[in-house]
Every structure is written in structure tokens, then in C-alpha cells.
Design an enzyme around this catalytic site. Structure first.
Site, PDB file in Angstrom:
ATOM      1  N   LYS A   1       0.891  -1.090   0.064  1.00 12.84           N
ATOM      2  CA  LYS A   1       0.082   0.083   0.094  1.00 12.84           C
ATOM      3  C   LYS A   1       0.990   1.229  -0.081  1.00 12.84           C
ATOM      4  O   LYS A   1       0.548   2.307  -0.537  1.00 12.84           O
ATOM      5  CB  LYS A   1      -1.052  -0.042   0.999  1.00 12.84           C
TER       6      LYS A   1
ATOM      7  N   LYS B   1      -4.444  -9.377  -6.736  1.00 10.13           N
ATOM      8  CA  LYS B   1      -5.789  -9.606  -6.024  1.00 10.13           C
ATOM      9  C   LYS B   1      -6.828  -8.860  -6.782  1.00 10.13           C
ATOM     10  O   LYS B   1      -6.755  -7.216  -6.887  1.00 10.13           O
ATOM     11  CB  LYS B   1      -5.191  -9.033  -4.683  1.00 10.13           C
TER      12      LYS B   1
ATOM     13  N   LYS C   1     -10.834  -3.098  -4.170  1.00 11.53           N
ATOM     14  CA  LYS C   1     -11.566  -1.842  -4.266  1.00 11.53           C
ATOM     15  C   LYS C   1     -10.840  -0.909  -4.936  1.00 11.53           C
ATOM     16  O   LYS C   1     -11.519   0.231  -5.379  1.00 11.53           O
ATOM     17  CB  LYS C   1     -11.919  -1.725  -3.008  1.00 11.53           C
TER      18      LYS C   1
HETATM   19  P1  TYM Z   1     -11.133  -5.476   3.469  1.00  8.39           P
HETATM   20  O1  TYM Z   1     -11.907  -4.230   3.759  1.00  8.39           O
HETATM   21  O2  TYM Z   1      -9.971  -4.935   2.784  1.00  8.39           O
HETATM   22  O3  TYM Z   1     -11.620  -6.627   3.156  1.00  8.39           O
HETATM   23  C1  TYM Z   1     -12.702  -6.927   3.829  1.00  8.39           C
HETATM   24  C2  TYM Z   1     -12.739  -8.549   3.683  1.00  8.39           C
HETATM   25  O4  TYM Z   1     -12.590  -9.142   2.288  1.00  8.39           O
HETATM   26  C3  TYM Z   1     -11.462  -9.952   2.227  1.00  8.39           C
HETATM   27  N1  TYM Z   1     -11.188  -9.485   0.647  1.00  8.39           N
HETATM   28  C4  TYM Z   1     -10.871 -10.800  -0.100  1.00  8.39           C
HETATM   29  N2  TYM Z   1     -11.251 -12.148  -0.256  1.00  8.39           N
HETATM   30  C5  TYM Z   1     -10.894 -12.764  -1.298  1.00  8.39           C
HETATM   31  N3  TYM Z   1     -10.359 -12.272  -2.431  1.00  8.39           N
HETATM   32  C6  TYM Z   1     -10.135 -10.938  -2.476  1.00  8.39           C
HETATM   33  N4  TYM Z   1      -9.598 -10.358  -3.554  1.00  8.39           N
HETATM   34  C7  TYM Z   1     -10.341 -10.105  -1.400  1.00  8.39           C
HETATM   35  N5  TYM Z   1     -10.191  -8.741  -1.298  1.00  8.39           N
HETATM   36  C8  TYM Z   1     -10.714  -8.475   0.242  1.00  8.39           C
HETATM   37  C9  TYM Z   1     -10.469  -9.792   3.053  1.00  8.39           C
HETATM   38  O5  TYM Z   1      -9.587 -10.480   3.228  1.00  8.39           O
HETATM   39  C10 TYM Z   1     -11.555  -8.925   4.266  1.00  8.39           C
HETATM   40  O6  TYM Z   1     -11.843 -10.300   5.030  1.00  8.39           O
HETATM   41  N6  TYM Z   1      -8.151  -5.386   7.610  1.00  8.39           N
HETATM   42  C11 TYM Z   1      -9.256  -5.799   7.074  1.00  8.39           C
HETATM   43  C12 TYM Z   1     -10.321  -5.051   7.762  1.00  8.39           C
HETATM   44  C13 TYM Z   1     -10.383  -5.428   9.278  1.00  8.39           C
HETATM   45  C14 TYM Z   1     -10.444  -6.671  10.032  1.00  8.39           C
HETATM   46  C15 TYM Z   1     -10.245  -6.486  11.312  1.00  8.39           C
HETATM   47  C16 TYM Z   1     -10.792  -7.962   9.503  1.00  8.39           C
HETATM   48  C17 TYM Z   1      -9.969  -4.372  10.273  1.00  8.39           C
HETATM   49  N7  TYM Z   1      -9.801  -4.952  11.449  1.00  8.39           N
HETATM   50  C18 TYM Z   1     -10.516  -7.362  12.486  1.00  8.39           C
HETATM   51  C19 TYM Z   1     -10.858  -8.870  10.523  1.00  8.39           C
HETATM   52  C20 TYM Z   1     -10.610  -8.676  11.847  1.00  8.39           C
HETATM   53  C21 TYM Z   1      -9.489  -5.083   5.531  1.00  8.39           C
HETATM   54  O7  TYM Z   1      -8.810  -4.371   5.324  1.00  8.39           O
HETATM   55  O8  TYM Z   1     -10.306  -5.627   5.073  1.00  8.39           O
END
Ligand code: TYM
Length: 342
Positions: free
Chosen positions: A119, A206, A209
Site C-alpha cells: 500500500k 488480487k 476495491k
Molecule cells: P477489507 O475491507 O480490505 O476486506 C474485507 C474482507 O474481504 C476480504 N477480501 C478478499 N477475499 C478474497 N479475495 C479478495 N480479492 C479479497 N479482497 C478482500 C479481506 O480478506 C477481508 O476479510 N484489514 C481488514 C479489515 C479489518 C479486520 C479487522 C478484519 C479491520 N479489523 C479485524 C478482521 C478482523 C481489511 O482491510 O479488509
């Protein structure tokens, strides 16, 4: 030392950033598991708005994105009667515990985090300290609820390992003030063929968004026409669909489409290959398009309906925040006692 917050036998916590453009990677990698877990477990799902502050690009749309992402997860099947749904900034203990963990985690641990490197890119000196610190806030999110399981996509695996290291370290540092370990180590739930969905334009990247091209992903807000166009344009190769999964290993785009199909249909990739082996991608893409339309359009229609009543979304978040706070306050109070704060 005795505690007022009890360690639950099974408690699920997960989070999602309010950064718009939720896509089928988010849905298949995380939200779909969230839905099934709420049937028989205590589930807590957070719209992690504090995490969204780590990138400037999220700021302009932050407020709107919180409504959208809340609507999206409810439209996908997260039930506010069964799960706690809340926005992270409304429970101040997340930030409070984050500071404690800042003093537990080591710089060396954070320096290994690949997501920060991706990032921040080449402009690392200009990245916010928050972006660097991001995984520590994530550990605070999870451990504040003494969660036992965390359903996420594969990209969060390293952050989950760091969370476990922080929990172990906290237990160790304060062992003289504790009869038993305070934190049990949370288990990641990273499962199924869709744990890492890749870009439709490049099977080595990957699905994300933040990727500029909308043709790289299927959004949960896409209509029939968008889905038809995007799958038609999705990159494949000239070879037919193979018989065995092992033959897909270096065919990244082909493998990704098979995984998406498998994830949507709750099948293994091999079951999908059994159905399509020997055929070209044209037929397969037609079927995949229909399945996507069938799964995605009810979600986007539902989401649009929910977004017409923002007060109701606010009511759901306020109710969720109250419930989350009841748990978080007790755990934070115990943590302060363990540390020795008066
Ligand atoms: P975020 O908002 O990027 O994504 C939300 C969830 O979607 C999953 N994900 C994917 N899974 C499969 N293929 C993909 N291309 C893909 N892109 C995203 C992510 O793995 C996630 O589960 N850091 C986290 C948010 C967070 C969090 C937490 C998660 C903050 N605190 C505590 C679990 C526990 C994040 O950025 O997710």
C-alpha cells in the site's frame, strides 16, 4: 486476578473497510462465511472506519461509504437481529487498546507486514503512521472482544499471525498479574476456493476495491449489463478447460474464474472442472455470467432499497454500537487492571 469479562467459548469477530466498491472477492472471501457463522455463533461485524483514515483517498467518501458498506453486508444476508453490526469509531476502546498494543508489538514485527509495503509502495516516507500501524489496530479490534475465530480472506493471514503474537506477548508480559492467560489465541477462518479472488484483468493481482479499472472486478452494485460486459472481457487463455486442478497451476486467469464459479456454487474447483473439462471458455463464461447475475442482482437491489432509509441504517449501527460497547468496556476495564492502572 478475577475478571468481569468472561472468555467466550466461541465468538466471531471480523471487519470490513468502508471504502466503497465492495466486490465478489469481499463477498466470497469473507461476507459469505460471516453469514453462515451467524446461524450458530455469537458474531460481531465492524465497519472499520478508523482503518479507512489510513489512506487519504478514502476520506472524501468516508461518510457515504459507511452507509453503503453497512447496507451491502445487510443486503448480502448479515442479520442485525443475529449479529452485532457497528462502526468501529463509535466504540472508543478500539483506539485505547490500540495504544496498549503499540507498546507490546515490536517494530520488527510491523516491518515484515507485506500489505504495508504494497500500500505504501515507493512513497513509504510519505505514508501515514496510521497505515504502518494498521495491523495493531486490527489486533485491538479482535482482542477487545476476546474473539476466538476471525473469518477473513487470505490477504489478512499475516495480520492474524501478528494478532496472535501480540496476544501471546501480552499474556507473557503480564504473567505475574495473571492466574491464566488472559487472551486465547484467535483462530483465522480462511477457507474455500475463493479465499483469494484475483483481478479479472490480471490473474496475478488480487481483486481490489482500489484498482483503477472497474473491469478488474465484479462489484456488489453491478447490474446485469455490467456483469455481462465484465465477464466477456475477463482475461482467459486459448487452452480448453482442463481435467485436473493441477493443470491450472500456472493458468492464473483460468484458475481464478473456476474458483469464482466454485465459490458461488459451493462446489470444489475439481467439481467445476468435471463439468466443463474439454470445453472452451465461451460456454463456461456464459454460465458464470448467469450465476453471477443470479447472486449479485438481489444483493444490489436490496442494497439500493436499504440506502433509501439512512435513518434505519443509523439505528442499526447505534444499536450494534451499544451492544459492542457493553462487551468492550468490560474487557478494557480488565486489561487496565491487569496492567496496573489505577
Ligand atoms: P477489507 O475491507 O480490505 O476486506 C474485507 C474482507 O474481504 C476480504 N477480501 C478478499 N477475499 C478474497 N479475495 C479478495 N480479492 C479479497 N479482497 C478482500 C479481506 O480478506 C477481508 O476479510 N484489514 C481488514 C479489515 C479489518 C479486520 C479487522 C478484519 C479491520 N479489523 C479485524 C478482521 C478482523 C481489511 O482491510 O479488509
Amino acid at each position: 486476578m478475577s475478571f468481569s469479562s468472561e472468555q467466550p467459548k466461541k465468538r466471531i469477530f471480523s471487519g470490513i473497510q468502508p471504502t466503497g466498491n465492495l466486490h465478489i472477492g469481499n463477498y466470497l472471501g469473507a461476507i459469505k462465511n460471516w453469514i453462515s457463522l451467524q446461524q450458530d455463533s455469537e458474531t460481531i461485524y465492524s465497519i472499520v472506519d478508523l482503518h479507512a483514515l489510513t489512506l487519504d483517498s478514502n476520506l472524501e467518501t468516508l461518510n457515504e461509504s459507511v452507509y453503503e458498506v453497512t447496507a451491502a453486508i445487510i443486503a448480502s444476508g448479515i442479520d442485525p437481529q443475529k449479529s452485532i453490526i457497528f462502526n468501529q469509531s463509535s466504540v472508543k476502546e478500539h483506539s485505547e487498546l490500540c495504544w496498549v498494543f503499540n507498546c507490546v508489538a515490536k517494530m520488527g514485527w510491523l516491518n515484515r507486514m507485506t500489505q504495508f509495503k504494497e500500500k505504501a509502495g515507493k512513497k513509504r516516507e510519505n505514508a501515514s503512521v496510521g497505515l504502518y500501524n494498521y495491523p495493531i489496530l486490527m489486533a485491538a479490534d479482535i482482542l477487545l472482544y476476546r474473539a476466538t475465530h476471525v473469518p477473513v480472506g487470505d490477504d489478512q493471514k499475516q495480520h492474524l499471525e501478528l494478532t496472535r503474537d501480540i496476544a501471546t506477548s501480552f499474556n507473557h508480559i503480564f504473567k505475574n498479574n495473571l492466574k491464566n492467560d488472559f487472551f486465547t489465541l484467535p483462530e483465522p477462518i480462511i477457507s474455500g476456493p475463493a479465499k483469494r479472488i484475483m483481478s479479472l484483468k490480471d490473474g496475478t493481482k488480487k481483486m481490489s476495491k482500489s484498482e483503477l479499472s472497474d473491469f478488474s472486478r465484479i462489484n456488489l452494485t453491478d447490474n446485469r449489463d455490467n456483469i455481462v460486459k465484465k465477464i466477456k472481457k475477463a482475461k482467459t487463455d486459448a487452452l480448453p478447460i482442463p481435467e485436473l486442478e493441477t493443470e491450472l497451476t500456472s493458468r492464473f486467469e483460468a484458475q481464478n474464474l473456476i474458483n469464482i464459479y466454485a465459490g458461488l456454487e459451493d462446489k470444489s474447483p475439481q467439481m467445476v472442472l468435471d463439468e466443463y473439462s474439454g470445453k472452451g471458455f465461451a460456454d463456461f463464461k456464459k454460465d458464470l455470467t448467469e450465476i453471477l447475475i443470479e447472486k449479485i442482482t438481489p444483493i444490489s437491489n436490496n442494497m439500493l432499497k436499504l440506502l433509501k432509509d439512512k435513518h434505519e441504517i443509523e439505528r442499526i449501527l447505534t444499536d450494534g454500537s451499544l451492544k459492542a460497547r457493553t462487551i468492550a468496556e468490560k474487557v478494557m476495564c480488565d486489561i487496565k487492571k491487569i496492567i496496573g492502572f489505577i
